[in-house]
Each structure stands twice: as structure tokens, then as C-alpha cells.
Design an enzyme around this catalytic site. Structure first.
Site, PDB file in Angstrom:
ATOM      1  N   HIS A  12      34.027  -0.702  59.531  1.00  0.00           N
ATOM      2  CA  HIS A  12      35.471  -0.914  59.550  1.00  0.00           C
ATOM      3  C   HIS A  12      36.193   0.133  58.685  1.00  0.00           C
ATOM      4  O   HIS A  12      37.078   0.841  59.147  1.00  0.00           O
ATOM      5  CB  HIS A  12      35.774  -2.335  59.047  1.00  0.00           C
ATOM      6  CG  HIS A  12      37.229  -2.686  59.042  1.00  0.00           C
ATOM      7  ND1 HIS A  12      37.799  -3.477  60.010  1.00  0.00           N
ATOM      8  CD2 HIS A  12      38.241  -2.346  58.202  1.00  0.00           C
ATOM      9  CE1 HIS A  12      39.094  -3.615  59.767  1.00  0.00           C
ATOM     10  NE2 HIS A  12      39.395  -2.940  58.661  1.00  0.00           N
ATOM     11  N   GLU A  13      35.762   0.227  57.435  1.00  0.00           N
ATOM     12  CA  GLU A  13      36.438   1.166  56.526  1.00  0.00           C
ATOM     13  C   GLU A  13      36.205   2.607  56.966  1.00  0.00           C
ATOM     14  O   GLU A  13      37.065   3.467  56.802  1.00  0.00           O
ATOM     15  CB  GLU A  13      35.967   0.954  55.087  1.00  0.00           C
ATOM     16  CG  GLU A  13      36.263  -0.440  54.504  1.00  0.00           C
ATOM     17  CD  GLU A  13      37.701  -0.900  54.725  1.00  0.00           C
ATOM     18  OE1 GLU A  13      38.614  -0.055  54.788  1.00  0.00           O
ATOM     19  OE2 GLU A  13      37.908  -2.134  54.856  1.00  0.00           O
ATOM     20  N   HIS A  19      38.826   3.499  59.484  1.00  0.00           N
ATOM     21  CA  HIS A  19      40.073   3.911  58.820  1.00  0.00           C
ATOM     22  C   HIS A  19      39.928   5.341  58.291  1.00  0.00           C
ATOM     23  O   HIS A  19      40.837   6.153  58.394  1.00  0.00           O
ATOM     24  CB  HIS A  19      40.378   2.986  57.634  1.00  0.00           C
ATOM     25  CG  HIS A  19      40.949   1.644  58.020  1.00  0.00           C
ATOM     26  ND1 HIS A  19      42.023   1.501  58.870  1.00  0.00           N
ATOM     27  CD2 HIS A  19      40.609   0.388  57.644  1.00  0.00           C
ATOM     28  CE1 HIS A  19      42.314   0.210  58.998  1.00  0.00           C
ATOM     29  NE2 HIS A  19      41.461  -0.490  58.269  1.00  0.00           N
ATOM     30  N   HIS A  26      40.368   7.982  60.840  1.00  0.00           N
ATOM     31  CA  HIS A  26      41.793   8.105  61.150  1.00  0.00           C
ATOM     32  C   HIS A  26      42.451   9.063  60.148  1.00  0.00           C
ATOM     33  O   HIS A  26      43.299   9.869  60.502  1.00  0.00           O
ATOM     34  CB  HIS A  26      42.429   6.708  61.044  1.00  0.00           C
ATOM     35  CG  HIS A  26      43.663   6.507  61.871  1.00  0.00           C
ATOM     36  ND1 HIS A  26      44.361   5.326  61.847  1.00  0.00           N
ATOM     37  CD2 HIS A  26      44.339   7.299  62.727  1.00  0.00           C
ATOM     38  CE1 HIS A  26      45.395   5.410  62.663  1.00  0.00           C
ATOM     39  NE2 HIS A  26      45.413   6.600  63.215  1.00  0.00           N
TER      40      HIS A  26
HETATM   41 ZN   LIG Z   1      41.353  -2.587  57.988  1.00  0.00          ZN
END
Ligand SMILES: [Zn+2]
Length: 681
Positions: free
Chosen positions: A468-469, A472, A475
Site C-alpha cells: 500500500h505505502e 503511494h 505515485h
Molecule cells: Zn493510503
């Protein structure tokens, strides 16, 4: 002036010189940087030329670069490696920064220049990205009250201050009422079913309170396992009723009045700013940018998931009866039978899985995954200064060797670190004429530490957290934008979780797990049977859970789309809003709104739908990958080019459609969550 924060950093990639920075450097450096930023604003407002995009909007986006660099170090350190001194500095500097940002929003000359550019925005000279920046800047001023006449402005300020006080009070009441309850157990028979660790915690809690026996509280680490495991039904009922009646007892901690005051003030505030209701104001820059879109989304998902919710509910009832339950199934039975049913069906034990999830293997697998998808490379660089010896640093490069970003990885818990995991940055990407600024990205986590005999072995939850991290982080790493305010993760709130949740999908794929998940001692591959259990258990009770979350979404929207003051009692209003998602009989004295901190204390007002919105998006995106192959380079290239590189430079729906070729639908989400059967091939 020997303050390293105010000097040019002669470190590799101009990274923060952590070793030279002392806590005492922050305050004077920030004050100095604010003075410089103010000078930059004066240059914009004093410009004798007519306002245009470049001399006003782009210029505004460039001010305060040094201030941003310094404050990001301060805030990041305060989360990842703090101490009393640093906390005090952060606390002291916060109002100074608020004042500075108010100085910008309330600067009349500046606003009149911004407005002049905004009013002539349709002249055709602006590209998409510039239009997005203009709208963002203008909206900031408008929502800050800059466009109001003096009388309205003073009322606006009054409401803003009152609202922030009310939110604080709301949270205080919830917390105080949470703390006011304890379940004191002295008979060992009342502990039946509870795991050893939970009992131990309760005994420590009792000792801390000077009592014998065991004490259970309404704080999550105590409440949640109690509801899951305690055999004594009447005690679960007692706990449940205490939990769901917090700030709803008709005493001084009751939040009923406060709920109504908050929603009326929010309505008035949005009216003053020219909106019909609070939701309309909030949603303006979201992917779901109208109340109609959110309502349609919630309704559609509700109709589609309701049958599955009923199915889950009926299955649980049947299971409960088979296990000796008598009478109606009540809310305080749900977690209890849920846990038993889950165990009987899947019996997944974290301890069985952990040996297959060694942190070093996962790190390499995630880097490899990013390389396969996007052709990027990770090169360790131990010359980059770090704030703690455990932090590791990497250069990230494109396949052609060009530099993309620095990545800091900080894995393990420490006393000065906040709980949880997050991605953050020390510098954001932007592109100026003759100057390309690449980002410094960081992931901070609290993963299981290695011991003397074992390496760091992660739970499945930690595996998905890392993915998940890392989503990010990608991105942030891959961004290619012009303006800082639009680059990287600076996107709409209901769009920002797409790259992160998208990555989590890989954790359920045999094709990916089998590449790296091997037993840390024997080297044996993770058994197929275990992968299958992981996949199946991920859909367990999803119908019920989805329905419940939609209920909260409906309630949030109901409170924030009112256009006149609410005359109903809080409970009545709430029952009306949530009626269609109720499966259990009503419990007298229970209430959601009075302790709904997300929307009345924190910043999720009119945003609760966003949780499900993001899931629908990431499922739809990943389905495209599954259709084309989960390691398909072309699909990945499109995801990179249209989403990961683009930040907030276009409307999220446009970005998404460029990637996917069409708007997202809820189908992939329904399928993934097991709410409908997949279409037959
Ligand atoms: Zn998040």
C-alpha cells in the site's frame, strides 16, 4: 548564521543534511523562511504588470520553497523520530504557520489578482494543467472566505472558529465518555473464551486502577477482542451497549446538541460561500464532484451488495443456532460468531504464514515488481544522510538511467515514532524553466523487528501495508508535472488511494507470491493451499461489511446535504438515513452520530463514501491488469503515463478514462469481494 536549514545543502541530491540539523535550528529558520516567502508575495502583489497566469498563479505556486523544505523535515521528524523538545517546537510553530497561510488567503491585493486571472480563464490560453492549478488556487481563496464582503467575512470567521471548537469538544466528549466506563470482572468464569494475552492486558489494567481481578474498557484494543471472544453473552451485551451509547446519555458529555449545531453551522458556512449545502462545497474538487454522483454511487453499491449482506447475515444466524445460540441474533453476537465461523472455514493463522513473509524478500520482490511493471531500478546509496541509522536510502532510476527520486525506507518501531505506516516526502517534484526538481520520498512503518534468532517475518497484514505505502511512493516517485501543488500525491481525496490500494491486489496473486514467498529456513515455497485460504478469507463477510459501511456513508451524506435546520431528534434523523442498511433489530439507547468522530471531529465530513469509492476504483483498475496479465508492460505503461505521472494535472475522471478507456464500474469490486459470482468465461 550557522543554521544548516538556511544554507544550500551540499549533500548528495541536495537531500536534507540530517546530521547537521539541531532542534534549535527549526524556529529561527522557519521565521526567516516565512520572511522570505512574504517578500515573494510582495513581489507578486507589487508587480506593475496586469495579472496573468504566469506572474500570479504560477508565481504563487513557487513561493515558500525553502519554508516547505524546512517544515517537511520538522513534521516528518516529529512523526518518525521525535522527542519532547521537537514536539514542543512543532507545537509552537503551528500557529505561526497558520497565521502565514491566513496572511496569504486574506491578502486582498493578491486575491484580486488571482480573481482577475480566474475571471478571464476562458480566453483559451491555458492548458489543462494550468487550468487545474488556477482552479485549485482560486478555490483555496474562496473557501478561505477571500471573496466575501466585510460583514459576511466576519460571520465566516466566527463560524470557522466555533466549528473548530465544537469539533474539539465533540472529540473530548467521546473520549471522556469512553474513559468513563469500565467492565470490572472478579469472577474468573466471566473470562471464558478470551485469549491469554487479552486477559493479561485486562489484569494489568485492573492493577493500574488499583483493583483486583480484570478490567475491560471501551478502547479498541480491549473492546474489540472482548466482543470477538468473550463467551458470556450478557457481558458482551453490556460492553456493546456502553460502546454504542457513548456521548448519548443525556448528561454533560452528550453530543446530541453538538451534532445539530455542527451541521447547522456547516450549512450556514456553505451558504455564505454560495453553495446549497455543505456536501456541495466539500465535493467541488473530488472525483465524485457532486452530491448526485455520491448518492448514485452509494445507492448503486447498496442495491448490488444487499443480497450478499443478507446472505452473510442468514449464514451467521444458521451457524449461531448450530452452535447453541437461542433467540434472536443481536449486534453483540456478530463479532463473536463471525470469529468462530471464520476460524471454522479458513483457519488462517498468522504464525503459519509469517515464516514465508521475510521482510528482505518482500522488499526485493516489491522492487522487482516495480521494475517489471515500469522498468525502473533501485540502487542503494548509503552516502545519503539519514535521521536514524536504521533508515535505508535508495536512488530510483528510469530504465534509460535518468534519475527519478530518492527513496527512504524506515521499517521498524522506535519509541519516538508514531504508530501505523505512511508515505511522505521531504521534497516534491516540480519543473521550472531550466530546473527540474526531483522528489525525495519516504516510507515509514512499524513492521515486526528481527530478533536475535529470527529475521523480520511479517504478518499478511504487514505485507499488504508495505504494498500500500509503496503504491503511494510510486505515485510520488514517478510524477512528471510542472507545478508542485499538482505533482505526485497532490490529487483529489477520493483519488489518492488508487495507486496504493491498487498495489495491495498483488498480495492475493499466486503468480506474484510464488516468486518470493519462501520459508525463511527451509526455502520451501508458500503452499498453494495457503494462498487459496488467503484469497477466500478476503471475501469473508464482505457483503455484511460493505452494507455496514454504506450505512455510515448514507448517514454522513444525510447530515451534510441538509438545506434547512434539522428539527428531528438525532436518533430519528439517523434511523431514517440508515434504515435501508439495517439488518439487526434496533437497540434502544444506541447511536452512531454522537460518537461518529470521523465526520464530526475529524476531516471526513461528506467524505466517508471515499473508502468504498477508492476500493471500487482500485478493483476496476486491477481487473484491467488481470485481463491483460498482471505483469503486462503495456497496461502498466498506461497506468504510469495516465495516472502515476500525472498527479492532479487533470480531472481524476479524465485521467482514469485515459488509462482504462472507460469510466469505472462497480462490477470488479463486487466480484473481488465475492458479492456476486464472476461472469462465466
Ligand atoms: Zn493510503
Amino acid at each position: 548564521m550557522n543554521n544548516p536549514l538556511l544554507q544550500d545543502w551540499i549533500t548528495p541530491f541536495k537531500t536534507p543534511p540530517f546530521r547537521l540539523i539541531k532542534t534549535a535550528h527549526f524556529k529561527p529558520a522557519i521565521e526567516d523562511a516565512i520572511r522570505s516567502a512574504k517578500d515573494e508575495i510582495n513581489t507578486i502583489t507589487g508587480n506593475p504588470e496586469l495579472p496573468d497566469f504566469e506572474n500570479t498563479i504560477a508565481a504563487l505556486d513557487r513561493i515558500g520553497e525553502r519554508l516547505g523544505n524546512i517544515t517537511s523535515i520538522l513534521f516528518n521528524l516529529n512523526s518518525a523520530e521525535t522527542n519532547k523538545e521537537l514536539q514542543e517546537v512543532t507545537l509552537a510553530i503551528s500557529p505561526v504557520l497558520t497565521r502565514f497561510s491566513n496572511d496569504i488567503t486574506l491578502n486582498k491585493t493578491l486575491f484580486s489578482r488571482v480573481k482577475a486571472v480566474y475571471d478571464s480563464r476562458d480566453s483559451g490560453f491555458l492548458n489543462n494543467e494550468q487550468m487545474m492549478l488556477l482552479e485549485k488556487k482560486y478555490r483555496n481563496f474562496i473557501l478561505g472566505g477571500a471573496g466575501l464582503g466585510e460583514e459576511k467575512k466576519s460571520r465566516f470567521r466566527e463560524i470557522s472558529e466555533e466549528l473548530s471548537q465544537h469539533s474539539v469538544k465533540f472529540e473530548e466528549n467521546v473520549l471522556d465518555d469512553t474513559n468513563s466506563f469500565e467492565l470490572h470482572v472478579t469472577d474468573e468464569a466471566d473470562l471464558e473464551g478470551l485469549p491469554e494475552g487479552v486477559i493479561e492486558m485486562a489484569s494489568m489494567e485492573a492493577k493500574a486502577r488499583g483493583k483486583n481481578g480484570w478490567v475491560f474498557t471501551l478502547h479498541f484494543p480491549s473492546y474489540a477482542p472482548f466482543m470477538k471472544y468473550a463467551d458470556k453473552r450478557d457481558l458482551r451485551e453490556k460492553m456493546f451497549k456502553a460502546y454504542t451509547s457513548r456521548a448519548f446519555h443525556g448528561d454533560k458529555l452528550d453530543n446530541r446538541e453538538l451534532v445539530k449545531i455542527i451541521v447547522s453551522l456547516r450549512l450556514e458556512l456553505s451558504n455564505i460561500l454560495g453553495f446549497n449545502n455543505f456536501s456541495e462545497m466539500i465535493l467541488g474538487d473530488r472525483m465524485a464532484d457532486t452530491t448526485a454522483k455520491v448518492d448514485k454511487f452509494l445507492d448503486e453499491l447498496h442495491s448490488a451488495s444487499k443480497p450478499a449482506a443478507r446472505r452473510d447475515f442468514e449464514a451467521m444466524k444458521k451457524f449461531a443456532i448450530e452452535n447453541g445460540h437461542k433467540g434472536e441474533l443481536q449486534r453483540w453476537d456478530w463479532d463473536f460468531y463471525s470469529e468462530k465461523l471464520r476460524k471454522s472455514r479458513y483457519d488462517i493463522d498468522d504464525e503459519v504464514m509469517k515464516p514465508f513473509f521475510r521482510l528482505e524478500n518482500l522488499e526485493k520482490a516489491i522492487f522487482d515488481l516495480a521494475s517489471v511493471l515500469y522498468g525502473i531500478k533501485f540502487i542503494p546509496n548509503d552516502q545519503i544522510p539519514v535521521y536514524h541509522p536504521e533508515v535505508k536510502t535508495w536512488e530510483v532510476h528510469n530504465s534509460d538511467g535518468s534519475f527519478l527520486a530518492i527513496l527512504y525506507l524506515d521499517y521498524f518501531p522506535r519509541p519516538g515514532k508514531n504508530g501505523g505506516a505512511w508515505m511522505t516526502s521531504y521534497r516534491e517534484q516540480k519543473s521550472e524553466p531550466g530546473r527540474e526538481v526531483r522528489p525525495l520520498i519516504s516510507i515509514v512503518a512499524n513492521f515486526t523487528r528481527p530478533t536475535e534468532t529470527k529475521p523480520s517475518l511479517l504478518s499478511f497484514n504487514e505485507v499488504t501495508t508495505f504494498l500500500h505505502e509503496f503504491g503511494h511512493a510510486l505515485h510520488g516517485v514517478l510524477t512528471r508535472c510542472t507545478y508542485e501543488s499538482l505533482s505526485g500525491t497532490n490529487v483529489a481525496r477520493d483519488f489518492v488511494e488508487l495507486p496504493s490500494q491498487f498495489m495491495e491486489n498483488f498480495a492475493y496473486e499466486r503468480e506474484w507470491l510464488s516468486k518470493w514467498a519462501v520459508h525463511y529456513r527451509t526455502g520451501e515455497s508458500i503452499p498453494d493451499e495457503l494462498i487459496e485460504k488467503i484469497r477466500l478469507s478476503s471475501t469473508f463477510n464482505e457483503g455484511y461489511a460493505c452494507n455496514r459501511q454504506l450505512g455510515f456513508g448514507f448517514l454522513d451524506m444525510a447530515w451534510h446535504t441538509i438545506t434547512v435546520q434539522v428539527n428531528l431528534e438525532v436518533s430519528e434523523f439517523e434511523s431514517d438515513a440508515m434504515a435501508k442498511t439495517e439488518l439487526f433489530p434496533q437497540v434502544e439507547g444506541s447511536n452512531v452520530s454522537c460518537s461518529f468522530s470521523h465526520i464530526f471531529g475529524g476531516g471526513y465530513a461528506s467524505g466517508y463514501y471515499g473508502y468504498k469509492w477508492a476500493e471500487v476504483l482500485d478493483a476496476d483498475a486491477f481487473k484491467y491488469f488481470k485481463e491483460t496479465g498482471i505483469f503486462n508492460r503495456e497496461t502498466a505503461a498506461s497506468f504510469r503515463k495516465n495516472i502515476l505521472e500525472k498527479g492532479g494535472t487533470d480531472k481524476p475522471m479524465n485521467l482514469y478514462k485515459s488509462f482504462r478507456g472507460k469510466e469505472p464500474t462497480i462490477d470488479a469490486f463486487l466480484e473481488r469481494s465475492g458479492l456476486i459470482d464472476p461472469p462465466s468465461p
